[in-house]
Design a protein around this motif. Structure first.
Motif, PDB file in Angstrom:
ATOM      1  N   LYS A   1      48.477  18.216  44.944  1.00 30.00           N
ATOM      2  CA  LYS A   1      48.793  19.126  43.684  1.00 30.00           C
ATOM      3  C   LYS A   1      48.784  19.165  41.923  1.00 30.00           C
ATOM      4  O   LYS A   1      47.365  18.596  42.350  1.00 30.00           O
ATOM      5  N   LEU A   2      48.029  20.142  41.301  1.00 31.30           N
ATOM      6  CA  LEU A   2      46.586  20.570  40.690  1.00 31.30           C
ATOM      7  C   LEU A   2      47.333  20.151  39.337  1.00 31.30           C
ATOM      8  O   LEU A   2      47.644  20.013  38.830  1.00 31.30           O
ATOM      9  N   LYS A   3      45.615  19.821  38.828  1.00 36.61           N
ATOM     10  CA  LYS A   3      45.609  18.853  37.859  1.00 36.61           C
ATOM     11  C   LYS A   3      44.814  19.866  37.139  1.00 36.61           C
ATOM     12  O   LYS A   3      44.005  20.189  36.205  1.00 36.61           O
ATOM     13  N   TRP A   4      45.870  20.886  36.433  1.00 33.87           N
ATOM     14  CA  TRP A   4      45.305  22.174  35.254  1.00 33.87           C
ATOM     15  C   TRP A   4      46.117  21.722  33.834  1.00 33.87           C
ATOM     16  O   TRP A   4      47.088  22.210  34.271  1.00 33.87           O
ATOM     17  N   ASN A   5      45.679  21.758  32.902  1.00 34.75           N
ATOM     18  CA  ASN A   5      45.838  21.557  31.786  1.00 34.75           C
ATOM     19  C   ASN A   5      46.807  23.316  31.440  1.00 34.75           C
ATOM     20  O   ASN A   5      47.104  23.450  31.929  1.00 34.75           O
ATOM     21  N   LYS A   6      47.505  22.754  30.468  1.00 40.41           N
ATOM     22  CA  LYS A   6      48.287  24.351  29.595  1.00 40.41           C
ATOM     23  C   LYS A   6      47.731  25.111  29.055  1.00 40.41           C
ATOM     24  O   LYS A   6      47.721  26.473  30.078  1.00 40.41           O
ATOM     25  N   ARG A   7      46.130  25.081  28.649  1.00 40.26           N
ATOM     26  CA  ARG A   7      45.390  26.321  28.700  1.00 40.26           C
ATOM     27  C   ARG A   7      44.845  26.590  29.776  1.00 40.26           C
ATOM     28  O   ARG A   7      45.315  28.478  30.092  1.00 40.26           O
ATOM     29  N   ILE A   8      44.657  25.983  31.792  1.00 42.33           N
ATOM     30  CA  ILE A   8      44.370  27.097  32.885  1.00 42.33           C
ATOM     31  C   ILE A   8      45.481  27.499  33.111  1.00 42.33           C
ATOM     32  O   ILE A   8      45.451  27.887  33.320  1.00 42.33           O
ATOM     33  N   GLN A   9      46.431  26.701  33.334  1.00 42.12           N
ATOM     34  CA  GLN A   9      47.432  27.735  33.938  1.00 42.12           C
ATOM     35  C   GLN A   9      47.809  28.887  32.711  1.00 42.12           C
ATOM     36  O   GLN A   9      47.921  29.856  33.516  1.00 42.12           O
ATOM     37  N   ASP A  10      47.944  28.867  31.728  1.00 41.86           N
ATOM     38  CA  ASP A  10      48.140  29.929  30.866  1.00 41.86           C
ATOM     39  C   ASP A  10      47.470  30.997  30.938  1.00 41.86           C
ATOM     40  O   ASP A  10      47.167  32.374  31.414  1.00 41.86           O
ATOM     41  N   THR A  11      46.045  30.901  31.830  1.00 39.15           N
ATOM     42  CA  THR A  11      44.505  31.386  32.054  1.00 39.15           C
ATOM     43  C   THR A  11      45.016  32.050  33.613  1.00 39.15           C
ATOM     44  O   THR A  11      44.452  33.166  33.837  1.00 39.15           O
ATOM     45  N   VAL A  12      45.285  31.214  34.575  1.00 40.62           N
ATOM     46  CA  VAL A  12      46.079  31.359  35.694  1.00 40.62           C
ATOM     47  C   VAL A  12      47.302  32.801  36.005  1.00 40.62           C
ATOM     48  O   VAL A  12      46.937  33.907  36.287  1.00 40.62           O
ATOM     49  N   LEU A  13      47.821  32.338  34.338  1.00 41.17           N
ATOM     50  CA  LEU A  13      48.879  34.054  34.545  1.00 41.17           C
ATOM     51  C   LEU A  13      48.551  35.083  33.939  1.00 41.17           C
ATOM     52  O   LEU A  13      48.191  35.928  34.464  1.00 41.17           O
ATOM     53  N   THR A  14      47.541  34.438  33.243  1.00 43.80           N
ATOM     54  CA  THR A  14      47.100  35.868  31.814  1.00 43.80           C
ATOM     55  C   THR A  14      45.883  36.628  33.494  1.00 43.80           C
ATOM     56  O   THR A  14      45.723  38.505  33.527  1.00 43.80           O
ATOM     57  N   SER A  15      45.938  35.916  33.601  1.00 39.88           N
ATOM     58  CA  SER A  15      44.457  36.518  34.598  1.00 39.88           C
ATOM     59  C   SER A  15      44.907  37.989  35.987  1.00 39.88           C
ATOM     60  O   SER A  15      43.881  39.476  36.025  1.00 39.88           O
ATOM     61  N   PHE A  16      46.094  38.212  36.176  1.00 42.77           N
ATOM     62  CA  PHE A  16      46.591  38.899  36.779  1.00 42.77           C
ATOM     63  C   PHE A  16      46.764  40.085  35.812  1.00 42.77           C
ATOM     64  O   PHE A  16      45.754  41.327  36.172  1.00 42.77           O
ATOM     65  N   PHE A  17      46.969  40.194  34.304  1.00 38.47           N
ATOM     66  CA  PHE A  17      46.862  41.516  33.882  1.00 38.47           C
ATOM     67  C   PHE A  17      45.314  41.776  33.681  1.00 38.47           C
ATOM     68  O   PHE A  17      44.831  43.154  32.685  1.00 38.47           O
ATOM     69  N   TRP A  18      44.248  41.236  33.915  1.00 41.24           N
ATOM     70  CA  TRP A  18      42.629  41.530  33.814  1.00 41.24           C
ATOM     71  C   TRP A  18      42.792  42.667  34.384  1.00 41.24           C
ATOM     72  O   TRP A  18      41.753  43.296  34.782  1.00 41.24           O
ATOM     73  N   GLY A  19      43.225  42.088  35.946  1.00 38.18           N
ATOM     74  CA  GLY A  19      42.883  43.356  37.323  1.00 38.18           C
ATOM     75  C   GLY A  19      43.702  44.483  36.714  1.00 38.18           C
ATOM     76  O   GLY A  19      42.958  45.190  37.122  1.00 38.18           O
ATOM     77  N   TYR A  20      45.180  44.527  35.991  1.00 32.08           N
ATOM     78  CA  TYR A  20      46.002  45.279  36.046  1.00 32.08           C
ATOM     79  C   TYR A  20      45.941  46.071  35.446  1.00 32.08           C
ATOM     80  O   TYR A  20      45.969  47.091  36.026  1.00 32.08           O
ATOM     81  N   MET A  21      45.496  45.801  34.146  1.00 34.80           N
ATOM     82  CA  MET A  21      44.927  46.849  33.638  1.00 34.80           C
ATOM     83  C   MET A  21      43.626  47.581  33.531  1.00 34.80           C
ATOM     84  O   MET A  21      43.238  48.900  33.092  1.00 34.80           O
ATOM     85  N   LEU A  22      43.083  47.169  34.474  1.00 32.36           N
ATOM     86  CA  LEU A  22      41.094  47.694  34.345  1.00 32.36           C
ATOM     87  C   LEU A  22      41.466  48.896  35.369  1.00 32.36           C
ATOM     88  O   LEU A  22      40.673  49.650  34.662  1.00 32.36           O
ATOM     89  N   LEU A  23      42.488  49.187  35.916  1.00 34.35           N
ATOM     90  CA  LEU A  23      42.067  50.505  37.004  1.00 34.35           C
ATOM     91  C   LEU A  23      43.443  51.236  36.538  1.00 34.35           C
ATOM     92  O   LEU A  23      43.729  51.795  37.412  1.00 34.35           O
ATOM     93  N   GLN A  24      44.304  51.009  35.850  1.00 32.57           N
ATOM     94  CA  GLN A  24      45.394  51.784  35.012  1.00 32.57           C
ATOM     95  C   GLN A  24      44.836  52.930  35.612  1.00 32.57           C
ATOM     96  O   GLN A  24      45.518  54.170  36.201  1.00 32.57           O
ATOM     97  N   ILE A  25      44.079  53.611  33.965  1.00 35.02           N
ATOM     98  CA  ILE A  25      43.513  55.306  34.319  1.00 35.02           C
ATOM     99  C   ILE A  25      42.853  55.363  35.708  1.00 35.02           C
ATOM    100  O   ILE A  25      43.315  56.672  35.507  1.00 35.02           O
ATOM    101  N   PRO A  26      42.061  55.231  36.110  1.00 30.37           N
ATOM    102  CA  PRO A  26      41.735  55.600  37.148  1.00 30.37           C
ATOM    103  C   PRO A  26      43.023  56.160  38.674  1.00 30.37           C
ATOM    104  O   PRO A  26      42.938  57.133  38.671  1.00 30.37           O
ATOM    105  N   ALA A  27      43.864  54.848  37.611  1.00 35.44           N
ATOM    106  CA  ALA A  27      45.069  55.302  39.579  1.00 35.44           C
ATOM    107  C   ALA A  27      45.601  56.364  38.549  1.00 35.44           C
ATOM    108  O   ALA A  27      46.338  56.718  39.944  1.00 35.44           O
ATOM    109  N   GLY A  28      46.046  56.358  37.465  1.00 36.78           N
ATOM    110  CA  GLY A  28      46.864  57.388  37.241  1.00 36.78           C
ATOM    111  C   GLY A  28      46.023  58.623  37.992  1.00 36.78           C
ATOM    112  O   GLY A  28      46.882  60.036  38.080  1.00 36.78           O
ATOM    113  N   GLN A  29      44.306  59.231  37.794  1.00 38.50           N
ATOM    114  CA  GLN A  29      44.126  59.980  38.242  1.00 38.50           C
ATOM    115  C   GLN A  29      44.322  60.234  39.689  1.00 38.50           C
ATOM    116  O   GLN A  29      44.248  61.283  40.943  1.00 38.50           O
TER     117      GLN A  29
END
Length: 531
Positions: free
Chosen positions: A110-138
Motif C-alpha cells: 500500500k502506498l503512502k501518497w497524499n492527495k497532491r502526489i496522487q493528482d501529480t501521478v494522474l497528471t503526469s500522463f498528460f505531460w508526456g501525452y501533449m509533448l509529442l502531439q505535433i510531431p506525432a501528427g507530422q
C-alpha cells in the motif's frame, strides 16, 4: 462528369462513380480496428483513478507530511493481532519469497501518497501525452499511421507490465516516469486515427465512422472502471490491473499490425468500387500515388476553425479528466462506495454515453445528408448538445443532496449528452481538411492537454478537505463554467468549410495543369464562336 456535394456552401468535385456505394466494406473494418485500439488505450488511461483507490493506504493519505514511501500490509506477521495496522519494511517484504517480490501473490504493498502526489501521478500522463502531439501528427502524415499505432500499443504493453515493480522499487518518482512514457506513446494515437479517418471516411459517413471510433473513449471507460474494481478486489490485487491491460494492449498491437492499412490505396483486399467511392468523395486526385503532400503550415495556423476547435477541446479534456479521474475519488470519499461498486457506478454513465453515441452520430449525418443544416451548423449544434447539458448537470451535482440515486442520475444525464461533442469539434478538422486533419488534431490535442491536464492539479488545490461536499461542489462549478465558455467560443468562431489549401497538388502543379489546359480551352471557345 462530376457530382456536386454540398459541404458548408462549398462545391466538392467527385469522380463519376457510384456515390451511393453500400455494403460492409473494408472501410468499416478499419473503423473497427481503430475503435478497438482506442478502447484499449482509454481503458489503460481511465483505470488509474480507480487503481489509486486500491493502491493507497487511506488512513495516512490526509497527512500533510511528505509520506511517499511504500507501506506493505502483512496479514501473516506474528504481531498482526496486537498491531492490526502494522507496516513491515521492504527487506521483510522481500523475505516473503520470489512471488511476493514480483507482486504475483498477496500481500500487496500500500502506498503512502497524499492527495497532491496522487493528482501529480494522474497528471503526469498528460505531460508526456501533449509533448509529442505535433510531431506525432507530422510523423503520421509522412509515414502513415498503422506502424505508429502498433508501436504505441506495444510500448504501453511493456510499461504497463512493468508498472507494479516500478512503483514498488522506485516509489512515486518512477511511477510518474512510467506514466509519462505511456503518455508519450499514446500521443501518437489520436493524430494517427484522424489521419486514417481522413483517408477512409467519406463525407456522408464521416459522422458515423468518426463517432464510432471515438465512442471508444466512452466504452474504454465503461470496461476499464468496473474491470479495474473487480481485479483490485480479487486475489490479483492492484498489480493485476496493470498486467491485465498490458497483455490486452499487446494483443491489440498484433491485430493492428496484421489488419491495419493507412489508406484505401494501400489495402490489398479492398474492391475497386469501394476504393474509388472513398477516394472520389474525398476529392483525391492521385489514387495510387505514394507522394506525400507538403503541410501548408501558414494556412493551417491562420485557420480560425482550428482555434475554435482548440478552445472547445480544452473544455472537453478538462471535463473528461474530472469525470474519469476525480469522480471515482468523489464516490469513495463523499459517497462512501466500496471499490467494486465504485467501478460499476462510475462506469454506468459511460455505458449510457456509448449507446447515445450511436444516436448523435446518426443524427448529425442525417442533418447533413438531408441538407437540413450546413456542415458548419451541424457541428455547432452537436457540440452544444454535448457541452450545455453537461454544464447544467455539473451545476446540479454541486447542489444536489449527496444521495446515491440522485448523484448517479445526474452523472448519467451528463454523459448521455456529452458524447454529442464527438460529432462536433472532434470531426471538425477532417471537415476542414481531410488531407491534413491529423495534423490539425495533433495541434488541437497539444493545446487542449497543455491546459486541460491542469484539472487534477487544480482539483487538488480546491479540495482542501477531500471529504468536504462544499469543496467538491466548487470543483464541479469550475468545470461547468469551462464547458459553457469554451462552447460559446466555438459557436461564435467555428467553421467546417472545406479549406482551399486541402486540395492535393502544389501551386506549381496547378500552374502546369492550367498551362496544359489553356490550348484546349481556347480551341473549344473558337469552335463555339465559329458555330
Amino acid at each position: 462528369m462530376c457530382e456536386n456535394t454540398e459541404h458548408s456552401g462549398e462545391c466538392v468535385k467527385t469522380l463519376d462513380v457510384d456515390i451511393n456505394y453500400k455494403g460492409w466494406g473494408y472501410r468499416y473494418q478499419q473503423c473497427l480496428i481503430l475503435f478497438l485500439s482506442l478502447t484499449v488505450a482509454y481503458s489503460m488511461r481511465s483505470c488509474m483513478g480507480v487503481s489509486l483507490v486500491a493502491m493507497i493506504q487511506h488512513d495516512i493519505e490526509q497527512d500533510n507530511g511528505n509520506h511517499t514511501n511504500v507501506a506493505v500490509i502483512s496479514n501473516n506477521n506474528n504481531n498482526t493481532e496486537e498491531y492490526p495496522h502494522l507496516y513491515v519494511n521492504e527487506d521483510n517484504y522481500k523475505a516473503g519469497g520470489f512471488f511476493n517480490v514480483l507482486m504475483l501473490t498477496p500481500p500487496y504493498p500500500k502506498l503512502k501518497w497524499n492527495k497532491r502526489i496522487q493528482d501529480t501521478v494522474l497528471t503526469s500522463f498528460f505531460w508526456g501525452y501533449m509533448l509529442l502531439q505535433i510531431p506525432a501528427g507530422q510523423i503520421a502524415h509522412r509515414f502513415g499511421s498503422t506502424y505508429l499505432l502498433c508501436s504505441a500499443l506495444s510500448i504501453n504493453c511493456v510499461v504497463s507490465l512493468c508498472f507494479p515493480l516500478a512503483v514498488f522499487y522506485g516509489g512515486w518518482k518512477l511511477a510518474i516516469a512510467c506514466r509519462i512514457l505511456q503518455g508519450l506513446s499514446q500521443s501518437f494515437i489520436v493524430p494517427s486515427i484522424h489521419t486514417t479517418l481522413g483517408k477512409w471516411a467519406p463525407l456522408v459517413e464521416r459522422g458515423r465512422m468518426t463517432a464510432t471510433v471515438y465512442g471508444a473513449q466512452a466504452l474504454g471507460t465503461v470496461l476499464g472502471l468496473p474491470i479495474t474494481g473487480f481485479i483490485a478486489a480479487s486475489s490479483m490485487g492492484w498489480p493485476g490491473i496493470f498486467r491485465f491491460y498490458g497483455v490486452l494492449s499487446g494483443i491489440m498491437a498484433g491485430i493492428m499490425l496484421w489488419f491495419g492499412a493507412d489508406s484505401p490505396a494501400k489495402h490489398s483486399k479492398i474492391s475497386e468500387a469501394e476504393r474509388l467511392y472513398i477516394q472520389a468523395d474525398l476529392g483525391q486526385k492521385e489514387y495510387n500515388s505514394n507522394k506525400r503532400l507538403h503541410v501548408p503550415w501558414k494556412h493551417i495556423l491562420r485557420c480560425r476553425g482550428l482555434y475554435a476547435v482548440i478552445i472547445v477541446h480544452i473544455g472537453q479534456v478538462w471535463g473528461q479528466l474530472i469525470l474519469y479521474s476525480e469522480v471515482p475519488m468523489f464516490m469513495d470519499k463523499v459517497m462512501g462506495i466500496n471499490i467494486k461498486a465504485n467501478g460499476l457506478l462510475t462506469a454506468l454513465p459511460f455505458l449510457v454515453m456509448w449507446f447515445t453515441n450511436f444516436f448523435f452520430s446518426w443524427f448529425s449525418d442525417m442533418l447533413i445528408v438531408k441538407q437540413y443544416l450546413s456542415v458548419t451548423n451541424t457541428r455547432k449544434l452537436a457540440n452544444s448538445l454535448g457541452c450545455v447539458p453537461a454544464a447544467l448537470g455539473l451545476i446540479a451535482l454541486a447542489y444536489v443532496p449527496k444521495n446515491l440515486y440522485a448523484v448517479e442520475t445526474i452523472l448519467v444525464f451528463i454523459c448521455a449528452f456529452k458524447i454529442s461533442a464527438h460529432v462536433g469539434f472532434q470531426v471538425n478538422p477532417i471537415d476542414i481538411s481531410p488531407n491534413f486533419g491529423g495534423t490539425m488534431m495533433s495541434i488541437s490535442n497539444f493545446g487542449a492537454n497543455l491546459v486541460g491536464s491542469l484539472a487534477p492539479i487544480a482539483t487538488g488545490l480546491i479540495l482542501t478537505d477531500i471529504r468536504s461536499e462544499q469543496s467538491w461542489g466548487h470543483v464541479f462549478l469550475v468545470t461547468s463554467a469551462i464547458y459553457f465558455f469554451t462552447n460559446l467560443i466555438y459557436v461564435l468562431v467555428g467553421t467546417a468549410e472545406l479549406a482551399d489549401w486541402n486540395t492535393p497538388g502544389s501551386d506549381e502543379e496547378k500552374k502546369v495543369d492550367d498551362q496544359e489546359a489553356s490550348p484546349m480551352i481556347s480551341k473549344v471557345k473558337n469552335n463555339i464562336n465559329n458555330t
